[in-house]
Enzyme design. Structure first.
Site, PDB file in Angstrom:
ATOM      1  N   ASP A  35      -8.027  -4.582  -0.315  1.00 34.79           N
ATOM      2  CA  ASP A  35      -8.496  -5.146  -1.575  1.00 34.79           C
ATOM      3  C   ASP A  35      -8.202  -6.637  -1.680  1.00 34.79           C
ATOM      4  OD1 ASP A  35      -9.504  -2.728  -2.813  1.00 34.79           O
ATOM      5  OD2 ASP A  35      -7.427  -2.082  -2.910  1.00 34.79           O
TER       6      ASP A  35
ATOM      7  N   HIS B 108       0.850  -1.189   0.000  1.00 33.22           N
ATOM      8  CA  HIS B 108       0.000   0.000   0.000  1.00 33.22           C
ATOM      9  C   HIS B 108       0.880   1.231   0.000  1.00 33.22           C
ATOM     10  CE1 HIS B 108      -2.893   3.001   1.597  1.00 33.22           C
ATOM     11  NE2 HIS B 108      -3.777   2.264   0.950  1.00 33.22           N
TER      12      HIS B 108
END
Length: 460
Positions: free
Chosen positions: A397, A339
Protein backbone atom coordinates in the site's frame (compact mmCIF):
# COMPACT_ATOMS: atom_id res chain seq x y z
CA UNK A 1 -49.64 2.76 9.39
CA UNK A 2 -46.69 2.04 7.14
CA UNK A 3 -48.69 2.50 3.94
CA UNK A 4 -49.32 6.14 4.91
CA UNK A 5 -45.60 6.92 4.44
CA UNK A 6 -44.36 8.31 1.13
CA UNK A 7 -40.85 8.39 -0.28
CA UNK A 8 -40.59 12.03 0.83
CA UNK A 9 -41.00 10.95 4.45
CA UNK A 10 -37.47 9.58 4.57
CA UNK A 11 -35.65 12.35 2.69
CA UNK A 12 -35.02 14.41 5.82
CA UNK A 13 -33.61 13.45 9.21
CA UNK A 14 -36.63 12.13 11.13
CA UNK A 15 -34.58 11.62 14.30
CA UNK A 16 -34.59 14.18 17.08
CA UNK A 17 -30.89 14.82 17.78
CA UNK A 18 -31.25 14.73 21.55
CA UNK A 19 -33.22 11.48 21.41
CA UNK A 20 -30.65 9.93 19.10
CA UNK A 21 -27.85 10.96 21.46
CA UNK A 22 -29.65 9.38 24.41
CA UNK A 23 -30.32 6.16 22.50
CA UNK A 24 -26.71 5.92 21.33
CA UNK A 25 -25.44 6.23 24.91
CA UNK A 26 -27.77 3.41 25.99
CA UNK A 27 -26.76 1.24 23.05
CA UNK A 28 -23.03 1.74 23.62
CA UNK A 29 -23.30 1.12 27.35
CA UNK A 30 -25.23 -2.13 26.93
CA UNK A 31 -23.02 -3.45 24.15
CA UNK A 32 -19.60 -2.82 25.70
CA UNK A 33 -17.73 -5.89 26.95
CA UNK A 34 -14.92 -5.38 29.45
CA UNK A 35 -11.60 -6.48 27.86
CA UNK A 36 -10.77 -8.50 31.00
CA UNK A 37 -13.30 -11.13 29.92
CA UNK A 38 -11.39 -11.80 26.70
CA UNK A 39 -8.34 -12.74 28.76
CA UNK A 40 -10.40 -14.65 31.31
CA UNK A 41 -11.94 -16.92 28.69
CA UNK A 42 -8.86 -17.05 26.43
CA UNK A 43 -10.69 -15.50 23.49
CA UNK A 44 -8.62 -15.26 20.32
CA UNK A 45 -9.47 -11.63 19.58
CA UNK A 46 -9.47 -10.98 15.87
CA UNK A 47 -8.80 -14.70 15.43
CA UNK A 48 -5.21 -13.99 16.48
CA UNK A 49 -2.99 -15.98 18.80
CA UNK A 50 -1.08 -14.20 21.57
CA UNK A 51 2.07 -14.02 19.42
CA UNK A 52 0.14 -12.25 16.65
CA UNK A 53 -0.17 -15.24 14.34
CA UNK A 54 -3.55 -16.15 12.91
CA UNK A 55 -5.70 -18.91 14.37
CA UNK A 56 -5.72 -21.88 12.00
CA UNK A 57 -9.31 -22.28 10.78
CA UNK A 58 -8.94 -23.88 7.38
CA UNK A 59 -6.74 -25.24 4.62
CA UNK A 60 -6.05 -23.82 1.18
CA UNK A 61 -3.95 -24.49 -1.90
CA UNK A 62 -4.62 -21.12 -3.52
CA UNK A 63 -2.24 -18.65 -1.93
CA UNK A 64 0.56 -18.67 0.60
CA UNK A 65 1.95 -15.68 2.48
CA UNK A 66 5.28 -16.10 4.26
CA UNK A 67 6.91 -13.42 6.40
CA UNK A 68 8.46 -15.16 9.37
CA UNK A 69 9.38 -18.48 10.89
CA UNK A 70 8.52 -19.63 14.42
CA UNK A 71 10.68 -21.12 17.15
CA UNK A 72 9.48 -21.88 20.68
CA UNK A 73 6.31 -19.96 19.94
CA UNK A 74 8.19 -16.80 18.92
CA UNK A 75 8.18 -15.15 15.52
CA UNK A 76 11.52 -14.89 13.77
CA UNK A 77 11.58 -12.27 10.96
CA UNK A 78 12.25 -13.53 7.45
CA UNK A 79 12.19 -12.22 3.89
CA UNK A 80 8.67 -12.04 2.53
CA UNK A 81 7.39 -14.52 0.01
CA UNK A 82 4.03 -14.69 -1.79
CA UNK A 83 2.96 -17.75 -3.75
CA UNK A 84 0.01 -18.29 -6.06
CA UNK A 85 -0.81 -22.00 -6.28
CA UNK A 86 2.70 -22.79 -5.01
CA UNK A 87 4.50 -20.58 -7.53
CA UNK A 88 6.58 -17.64 -6.25
CA UNK A 89 5.08 -14.30 -7.34
CA UNK A 90 8.57 -13.12 -8.27
CA UNK A 91 8.85 -15.93 -10.83
CA UNK A 92 5.36 -15.29 -12.18
CA UNK A 93 6.08 -11.59 -12.73
CA UNK A 94 9.49 -12.33 -14.23
CA UNK A 95 7.82 -14.79 -16.60
CA UNK A 96 5.27 -12.50 -18.24
CA UNK A 97 7.41 -9.35 -18.08
CA UNK A 98 10.34 -11.11 -19.79
CA UNK A 99 7.98 -12.03 -22.61
CA UNK A 100 6.59 -8.46 -22.73
CA UNK A 101 3.00 -9.46 -22.17
CA UNK A 102 0.30 -8.70 -19.60
CA UNK A 103 0.01 -11.05 -16.65
CA UNK A 104 -3.33 -10.55 -14.88
CA UNK A 105 -5.29 -12.89 -17.14
CA UNK A 106 -2.71 -15.64 -16.68
CA UNK A 107 -2.82 -15.15 -12.89
CA UNK A 108 -6.63 -15.24 -12.84
CA UNK A 109 -6.55 -18.56 -14.73
CA UNK A 110 -3.90 -19.93 -12.36
CA UNK A 111 -5.95 -19.00 -9.29
CA UNK A 112 -9.22 -20.39 -10.63
CA UNK A 113 -7.95 -23.66 -12.12
CA UNK A 114 -4.88 -24.40 -10.00
CA UNK A 115 -2.42 -24.67 -12.87
CA UNK A 116 -0.68 -22.47 -15.40
CA UNK A 117 -2.51 -22.30 -18.74
CA UNK A 118 -1.02 -23.51 -21.98
CA UNK A 119 -0.75 -20.92 -24.73
CA UNK A 120 -3.98 -22.23 -26.26
CA UNK A 121 -5.85 -22.26 -22.93
CA UNK A 122 -4.70 -18.74 -22.11
CA UNK A 123 -5.97 -17.46 -25.46
CA UNK A 124 -9.31 -19.23 -24.88
CA UNK A 125 -9.56 -17.74 -21.39
CA UNK A 126 -8.73 -14.23 -22.62
CA UNK A 127 -11.38 -14.63 -25.33
CA UNK A 128 -13.97 -15.61 -22.70
CA UNK A 129 -13.10 -12.56 -20.59
CA UNK A 130 -13.33 -10.33 -23.65
CA UNK A 131 -16.75 -11.70 -24.57
CA UNK A 132 -18.10 -11.20 -21.04
CA UNK A 133 -16.93 -7.61 -20.41
CA UNK A 134 -20.03 -5.91 -21.79
CA UNK A 135 -22.84 -5.69 -19.24
CA UNK A 136 -26.28 -7.22 -20.01
CA UNK A 137 -28.78 -5.22 -22.08
CA UNK A 138 -30.35 -2.43 -20.03
CA UNK A 139 -28.08 -3.08 -17.04
CA UNK A 140 -26.04 0.12 -17.31
CA UNK A 141 -29.08 2.36 -17.63
CA UNK A 142 -31.27 0.64 -15.05
CA UNK A 143 -28.75 -0.50 -12.41
CA UNK A 144 -25.90 2.01 -12.62
CA UNK A 145 -27.01 5.33 -14.10
CA UNK A 146 -30.42 5.45 -12.41
CA UNK A 147 -28.91 4.88 -8.98
CA UNK A 148 -25.51 6.64 -8.88
CA UNK A 149 -23.60 6.43 -5.61
CA UNK A 150 -21.08 8.79 -4.07
CA UNK A 151 -19.04 5.72 -3.05
CA UNK A 152 -17.96 3.40 -5.85
CA UNK A 153 -17.41 0.44 -3.52
CA UNK A 154 -20.98 0.74 -2.32
CA UNK A 155 -22.06 0.99 -5.94
CA UNK A 156 -19.99 -2.06 -6.88
CA UNK A 157 -21.54 -4.12 -4.11
CA UNK A 158 -25.07 -3.22 -5.21
CA UNK A 159 -24.18 -3.82 -8.86
CA UNK A 160 -22.96 -7.33 -8.06
CA UNK A 161 -26.19 -8.13 -6.22
CA UNK A 162 -28.22 -6.70 -9.10
CA UNK A 163 -26.41 -9.07 -11.48
CA UNK A 164 -28.26 -11.92 -9.74
CA UNK A 165 -31.46 -10.74 -11.43
CA UNK A 166 -29.84 -10.93 -14.87
CA UNK A 167 -28.59 -14.49 -14.38
CA UNK A 168 -30.88 -17.24 -15.68
CA UNK A 169 -29.38 -19.75 -13.23
CA UNK A 170 -28.16 -17.76 -10.21
CA UNK A 171 -28.60 -20.26 -7.35
CA UNK A 172 -26.93 -23.32 -8.84
CA UNK A 173 -23.85 -24.00 -6.67
CA UNK A 174 -22.28 -26.63 -8.90
CA UNK A 175 -18.61 -25.96 -9.65
CA UNK A 176 -19.45 -25.61 -13.34
CA UNK A 177 -21.99 -22.85 -12.67
CA UNK A 178 -19.85 -21.07 -10.09
CA UNK A 179 -16.97 -21.11 -12.56
CA UNK A 180 -19.14 -19.54 -15.25
CA UNK A 181 -20.30 -16.84 -12.82
CA UNK A 182 -16.71 -16.25 -11.66
CA UNK A 183 -15.40 -15.69 -15.18
CA UNK A 184 -18.25 -13.27 -15.88
CA UNK A 185 -17.57 -11.31 -12.66
CA UNK A 186 -13.81 -11.12 -13.27
CA UNK A 187 -14.55 -9.82 -16.78
CA UNK A 188 -17.24 -7.34 -15.69
CA UNK A 189 -15.64 -5.78 -12.61
CA UNK A 190 -13.57 -3.30 -14.70
CA UNK A 191 -16.71 -2.20 -16.55
CA UNK A 192 -18.72 -1.98 -13.32
CA UNK A 193 -16.19 0.24 -11.54
CA UNK A 194 -15.52 2.37 -14.62
CA UNK A 195 -19.21 3.05 -15.20
CA UNK A 196 -19.78 3.50 -11.47
CA UNK A 197 -17.05 6.13 -11.45
CA UNK A 198 -18.41 7.89 -14.53
CA UNK A 199 -21.90 7.98 -12.97
CA UNK A 200 -20.48 9.45 -9.76
CA UNK A 201 -18.42 12.04 -11.63
CA UNK A 202 -21.46 13.08 -13.68
CA UNK A 203 -24.28 13.05 -11.13
CA UNK A 204 -22.29 14.01 -8.03
CA UNK A 205 -19.48 16.02 -9.63
CA UNK A 206 -21.26 17.75 -12.53
CA UNK A 207 -18.75 16.38 -15.03
CA UNK A 208 -19.40 15.13 -18.55
CA UNK A 209 -20.56 11.53 -18.79
CA UNK A 210 -18.30 9.17 -20.73
CA UNK A 211 -19.35 5.55 -21.17
CA UNK A 212 -16.79 3.74 -23.30
CA UNK A 213 -17.60 0.20 -24.41
CA UNK A 214 -14.82 -2.22 -23.33
CA UNK A 215 -12.73 -3.71 -26.10
CA UNK A 216 -12.40 -7.46 -26.39
CA UNK A 217 -8.85 -7.39 -27.70
CA UNK A 218 -7.46 -5.29 -24.82
CA UNK A 219 -6.11 -6.65 -21.55
CA UNK A 220 -7.88 -5.99 -18.26
CA UNK A 221 -5.42 -3.21 -17.36
CA UNK A 222 -5.72 -1.60 -20.79
CA UNK A 223 -9.52 -1.71 -20.66
CA UNK A 224 -9.58 0.03 -17.26
CA UNK A 225 -7.44 2.91 -18.51
CA UNK A 226 -9.43 3.01 -21.77
CA UNK A 227 -12.78 3.24 -19.96
CA UNK A 228 -11.99 5.69 -17.15
CA UNK A 229 -10.33 8.28 -19.39
CA UNK A 230 -12.37 10.61 -21.55
CA UNK A 231 -9.91 10.38 -24.45
CA UNK A 232 -9.23 6.60 -24.07
CA UNK A 233 -5.50 7.24 -24.29
CA UNK A 234 -2.76 5.48 -22.28
CA UNK A 235 0.88 4.54 -22.71
CA UNK A 236 2.36 1.05 -22.71
CA UNK A 237 4.24 1.84 -19.47
CA UNK A 238 0.99 2.92 -17.81
CA UNK A 239 -0.80 -0.27 -18.82
CA UNK A 240 2.13 -2.45 -17.75
CA UNK A 241 2.37 -1.01 -14.25
CA UNK A 242 -1.40 -1.16 -13.73
CA UNK A 243 -1.30 -4.78 -14.90
CA UNK A 244 1.46 -5.45 -12.36
CA UNK A 245 -0.62 -3.85 -9.60
CA UNK A 246 -3.56 -6.10 -10.54
CA UNK A 247 -1.32 -9.18 -10.45
CA UNK A 248 0.09 -8.28 -7.03
CA UNK A 249 -3.34 -7.67 -5.48
CA UNK A 250 -5.10 -10.72 -6.94
CA UNK A 251 -4.64 -13.04 -3.95
CA UNK A 252 -3.21 -13.01 -0.44
CA UNK A 253 -4.13 -16.26 1.28
CA UNK A 254 -7.37 -17.42 2.84
CA UNK A 255 -6.91 -15.58 6.12
CA UNK A 256 -7.26 -11.99 4.95
CA UNK A 257 -10.57 -10.45 5.94
CA UNK A 258 -12.30 -10.40 2.56
CA UNK A 259 -11.15 -13.89 1.50
CA UNK A 260 -12.29 -15.24 4.87
CA UNK A 261 -15.63 -13.47 4.38
CA UNK A 262 -15.92 -15.28 1.05
CA UNK A 263 -15.30 -18.62 2.77
CA UNK A 264 -17.76 -17.88 5.57
CA UNK A 265 -20.61 -16.74 3.32
CA UNK A 266 -19.97 -19.48 0.74
CA UNK A 267 -20.09 -22.13 3.47
CA UNK A 268 -23.76 -21.31 4.04
CA UNK A 269 -24.62 -22.57 0.55
CA UNK A 270 -25.66 -19.18 -0.79
CA UNK A 271 -25.22 -17.86 -4.34
CA UNK A 272 -22.02 -16.48 -5.87
CA UNK A 273 -23.26 -12.88 -6.03
CA UNK A 274 -24.05 -12.79 -2.30
CA UNK A 275 -20.63 -14.22 -1.44
CA UNK A 276 -18.65 -11.83 -3.64
CA UNK A 277 -20.74 -8.83 -2.56
CA UNK A 278 -19.88 -9.72 1.05
CA UNK A 279 -16.18 -9.74 0.14
CA UNK A 280 -16.52 -6.28 -1.42
CA UNK A 281 -18.21 -5.04 1.75
CA UNK A 282 -15.26 -6.33 3.74
CA UNK A 283 -12.69 -4.75 1.44
CA UNK A 284 -14.44 -1.38 1.65
CA UNK A 285 -13.42 -1.11 5.31
CA UNK A 286 -10.48 1.26 5.87
CA UNK A 287 -8.68 -1.39 7.95
CA UNK A 288 -8.52 -3.61 4.88
CA UNK A 289 -8.80 -2.10 1.42
CA UNK A 290 -8.36 1.61 2.07
CA UNK A 291 -4.79 1.59 3.39
CA UNK A 292 -3.22 3.22 0.32
CA UNK A 293 -5.59 6.18 0.71
CA UNK A 294 -4.27 6.64 4.25
CA UNK A 295 -0.73 6.62 2.85
CA UNK A 296 -1.65 9.27 0.28
CA UNK A 297 -3.29 11.47 2.92
CA UNK A 298 -0.25 11.10 5.19
CA UNK A 299 2.18 12.03 2.41
CA UNK A 300 0.00 15.05 1.54
CA UNK A 301 0.26 16.08 5.18
CA UNK A 302 4.05 15.62 5.16
CA UNK A 303 4.36 17.74 2.00
CA UNK A 304 2.41 20.52 3.67
CA UNK A 305 4.59 20.54 6.76
CA UNK A 306 8.15 20.17 5.49
CA UNK A 307 10.06 22.74 3.47
CA UNK A 308 12.24 20.47 1.34
CA UNK A 309 11.32 16.99 0.06
CA UNK A 310 14.99 15.97 0.02
CA UNK A 311 15.79 17.15 3.57
CA UNK A 312 16.11 13.83 5.39
CA UNK A 313 16.59 15.48 8.79
CA UNK A 314 13.35 17.43 8.39
CA UNK A 315 11.50 14.31 7.21
CA UNK A 316 12.84 12.37 10.19
CA UNK A 317 11.69 15.01 12.69
CA UNK A 318 8.21 15.06 11.22
CA UNK A 319 7.90 11.28 11.14
CA UNK A 320 8.81 11.20 14.83
CA UNK A 321 6.00 13.69 15.43
CA UNK A 322 3.62 11.37 13.57
CA UNK A 323 4.71 8.41 15.70
CA UNK A 324 4.21 10.48 18.85
CA UNK A 325 0.65 11.37 17.75
CA UNK A 326 1.58 15.04 17.34
CA UNK A 327 1.13 15.22 13.58
CA UNK A 328 -0.99 14.01 10.68
CA UNK A 329 -4.25 12.53 12.05
CA UNK A 330 -3.01 11.79 15.56
CA UNK A 331 -3.16 8.03 15.10
CA UNK A 332 0.53 7.49 15.80
CA UNK A 333 0.81 5.37 12.66
CA UNK A 334 3.16 5.70 9.72
CA UNK A 335 0.81 4.28 7.12
CA UNK A 336 2.23 1.81 4.63
CA UNK A 337 4.93 0.62 7.00
CA UNK A 338 4.58 -2.82 8.57
CA UNK A 339 2.31 -5.78 7.90
CA UNK A 340 0.50 -8.47 9.87
CA UNK A 341 2.66 -11.19 8.28
CA UNK A 342 5.52 -9.66 6.33
CA UNK A 343 8.51 -8.52 8.38
CA UNK A 344 11.79 -7.96 6.54
CA UNK A 345 10.13 -7.34 3.17
CA UNK A 346 6.85 -7.39 1.27
CA UNK A 347 7.56 -8.89 -2.18
CA UNK A 348 4.64 -6.96 -3.65
CA UNK A 349 6.15 -3.65 -2.51
CA UNK A 350 9.57 -4.67 -3.86
CA UNK A 351 8.15 -5.38 -7.32
CA UNK A 352 5.84 -2.35 -7.42
CA UNK A 353 8.56 0.05 -6.21
CA UNK A 354 10.83 -0.94 -9.10
CA UNK A 355 8.13 -0.18 -11.69
CA UNK A 356 6.98 2.93 -9.80
CA UNK A 357 10.39 4.51 -10.25
CA UNK A 358 10.31 3.94 -14.02
CA UNK A 359 6.82 5.45 -14.18
CA UNK A 360 7.95 8.43 -12.06
CA UNK A 361 10.76 9.13 -14.50
CA UNK A 362 8.34 8.96 -17.45
CA UNK A 363 5.91 11.32 -15.71
CA UNK A 364 8.62 13.71 -14.40
CA UNK A 365 7.77 12.90 -10.77
CA UNK A 366 11.08 11.43 -9.65
CA UNK A 367 11.41 13.99 -6.83
CA UNK A 368 8.13 12.75 -5.37
CA UNK A 369 9.18 9.12 -5.73
CA UNK A 370 12.39 9.97 -3.86
CA UNK A 371 10.29 11.48 -1.08
CA UNK A 372 8.45 8.18 -0.71
CA UNK A 373 11.75 6.33 -0.71
CA UNK A 374 13.13 8.64 2.01
CA UNK A 375 10.02 8.17 4.14
CA UNK A 376 10.39 4.41 3.80
CA UNK A 377 14.08 4.27 4.71
CA UNK A 378 13.86 6.83 7.53
CA UNK A 379 10.81 5.05 8.99
CA UNK A 380 12.81 1.80 9.22
CA UNK A 381 15.54 3.59 11.19
CA UNK A 382 13.04 5.30 13.48
CA UNK A 383 11.22 2.06 14.31
CA UNK A 384 14.55 0.39 15.08
CA UNK A 385 15.73 3.26 17.31
CA UNK A 386 12.52 4.26 19.08
CA UNK A 387 10.51 1.04 19.10
CA UNK A 388 13.26 -1.57 19.06
CA UNK A 389 11.72 -3.04 15.89
CA UNK A 390 14.32 -3.70 13.23
CA UNK A 391 12.11 -5.96 11.13
CA UNK A 392 9.60 -3.57 9.63
CA UNK A 393 9.29 -2.79 5.94
CA UNK A 394 7.07 -1.00 3.47
CA UNK A 395 3.98 -2.91 2.41
CA UNK A 396 2.33 -2.83 -1.01
CA UNK A 397 0.00 0.00 0.00
CA UNK A 398 2.95 2.34 0.52
CA UNK A 399 3.63 2.59 -3.21
CA UNK A 400 0.33 1.57 -4.81
CA UNK A 401 -1.35 4.91 -4.06
CA UNK A 402 1.59 6.78 -5.60
CA UNK A 403 1.39 4.55 -8.67
CA UNK A 404 -2.34 5.17 -9.11
CA UNK A 405 -1.90 8.90 -8.60
CA UNK A 406 0.89 8.98 -11.18
CA UNK A 407 -1.50 7.21 -13.56
CA UNK A 408 -4.02 10.03 -12.92
CA UNK A 409 -6.49 7.54 -11.47
CA UNK A 410 -8.97 9.28 -9.14
CA UNK A 411 -8.57 8.35 -5.49
CA UNK A 412 -12.13 7.09 -5.21
CA UNK A 413 -11.14 4.31 -7.64
CA UNK A 414 -8.20 3.00 -5.59
CA UNK A 415 -10.15 0.48 -3.51
CA UNK A 416 -12.43 -0.54 -6.43
CA UNK A 417 -9.25 -1.33 -8.38
CA UNK A 418 -8.16 -3.52 -5.47
CA UNK A 419 -11.51 -5.33 -5.71
CA UNK A 420 -11.18 -5.70 -9.49
CA UNK A 421 -7.93 -7.55 -8.94
CA UNK A 422 -8.90 -9.51 -5.82
CA UNK A 423 -12.16 -10.87 -7.27
CA UNK A 424 -10.03 -13.52 -8.99
CA UNK A 425 -8.77 -14.70 -5.60
CA UNK A 426 -12.22 -14.47 -3.99
CA UNK A 427 -13.76 -16.63 -6.73
CA UNK A 428 -10.95 -19.18 -6.35
CA UNK A 429 -11.57 -19.35 -2.60
CA UNK A 430 -15.32 -19.74 -3.16
CA UNK A 431 -14.74 -22.67 -5.52
CA UNK A 432 -12.31 -24.25 -3.05
CA UNK A 433 -14.78 -23.84 -0.17
CA UNK A 434 -17.66 -25.41 -2.09
CA UNK A 435 -15.52 -28.22 -3.49
CA UNK A 436 -13.67 -29.13 -0.28
CA UNK A 437 -15.62 -28.23 2.84
CA UNK A 438 -19.36 -29.01 3.19
CA UNK A 439 -19.55 -27.78 6.79
CA UNK A 440 -20.91 -24.32 7.49
CA UNK A 441 -18.38 -22.09 9.28
CA UNK A 442 -19.72 -21.44 12.76
CA UNK A 443 -17.24 -20.32 15.44
CA UNK A 444 -18.30 -19.96 19.07
CA UNK A 445 -19.09 -16.85 21.08
CA UNK A 446 -19.40 -17.26 24.86
CA UNK A 447 -22.34 -15.47 26.47
CA UNK A 448 -21.16 -13.70 29.66
CA UNK A 449 -24.40 -11.89 30.45
CA UNK A 450 -25.91 -12.84 33.82
CA UNK A 451 -29.57 -13.89 33.94
CA UNK A 452 -31.99 -10.97 34.15
CA UNK A 453 -35.62 -10.91 35.23
CA UNK A 454 -38.30 -9.71 32.86
CA UNK A 455 -39.91 -6.54 34.24
CA UNK A 456 -43.46 -5.63 33.24
CA UNK A 457 -43.70 -2.48 31.14
CA UNK A 458 -45.42 -0.35 33.84
CA UNK A 459 -42.69 -1.20 36.36
CA UNK A 460 -39.68 -0.15 34.30
Amino acid sequence: MINNFTSDTFKGNIFNENLLNELSIIAEKNNYIDPMYYSKYDVKRGLRNENGTGVLVGLTEIGNVHGYTTSDGKRIPDQGRLEYRGIDIMKIVEGFQTESRYGFEEVAYLLLFGELPSKKRLEEFKYLLGECRILPDGFTEDMILKFPSNNIMNKLQRTILATYSFDSNPDDTSIKNILRQSIELIARFPTMISYGYQAKAHYHGNQSLFLHIPKQELSTAENILYMIRSDNQYTKTEAEILDLALVLHAEHGGGNNSAFATHVVSSSGTDTYSAIAAAVGSLKGPKHGGANLEVMNMVDNIKENIKAWDNTAEIRDYLIKILNKKANNGSGLIYGMGHAIYTLSDPRAVLLKEKAKKLAIEKDRLDEFNLYNNIEEISKDIFAELRGNDSISANVDFYSGFVYDTLNIPRELYTPLFATSRVAGWCAHRIEQVASEPKIIRPAYKNIKLDEKYIPLDNR
